[in-house]
Design a protein around this motif. Sequence first.
Motif: not given
Length: 321
Positions: A76-77, A97-102, A129-130
């Motif tokens: 998804x990211x 965890x997957x979206x931390x840098x997005x 951002x959650x």
Amino acid sequence: MLFVLLCSLFTGCSQKEGQITIGIGQFAEHGSLDNCREGFLAGLKEAGYVEGENLKVLYDNAQADGGMAAQIANEYVSKKVDLICSIATPMAQSAFGAAKNSDIPIIFTAVTDPVLAELAKEDKTPSGNITGTSDKLPVKEQLEMIRAILPDAKKIGILYSTSEINSVSAIEEYKAAAADYGFEIVIKGITAAADIPLAADSLLESVDCISNLTDSTVVSSLPIILSKAANKNTPVFGSEVEQVKIGCLAAMGLDYYDLGIQTGKMAAKVLKGEAKAADLSFETIEAAAFYGNTAVADNLGINLPDNLVSSAKEMFSEITE
């Protein structure tokens, strides 16, 4: 998962102009999480986001596999979806965890303890951002119900996944409150669904009943537990309506469709730019309702108290396969 991969290869899946694309990652396949997903889409629809019109939905189910959950979240990211909805705690942790840098916002639902899962802080504000909704179990109301139905019971058994932090949190609450209702809690941890048959056999040897949490791995295998418990004439209590439909005696639980609707409305606020996920405190449904199954009660030779039956949100007279 196949659908997502194919979309990355062929332009036939291209997004319509003005269309929002979201990814819905669901950790396991069972009724309560399905209800969350359906409620989530209904909440979005109420807010003006209609699948197939201005909303494109990518949906994947991790089948209670942590590795698959991480793979779905990373996909998804990489596709830069506009928002990720993650259903159940392991899926939410993977997406976070997957979206931390997005800059992709994540909306979770069916997360029992967002603070313990490190998705939120003690004051309910987000850890990043959650944000989303919690399905915190009404443990005291559940214990009170079990005592009313089984006045002579002493030991409640609980099966749980050692990797699901939501279950660990719920068990601690059970243990803290059990003595107030004259119960002892007996737990049995598993590391995979394959462990459940032996663990259930062992637990059923030493308890008067089983109380089922919202543990995704255990709930996915609930029919196995119900079958073994029925052979021992041991009641199994559920934590929400879908578990009562398929053979739990009763539950003092939440309505997961309503939880999904509440989550969908939070997501709509983020998509419309009315709020940022990072600024929205997570929300919890407080109201619990009684659900009972008279077919299960008849099979066990148990009379459900009139006051519970008369107050029930829904009663079932058959067991759904």
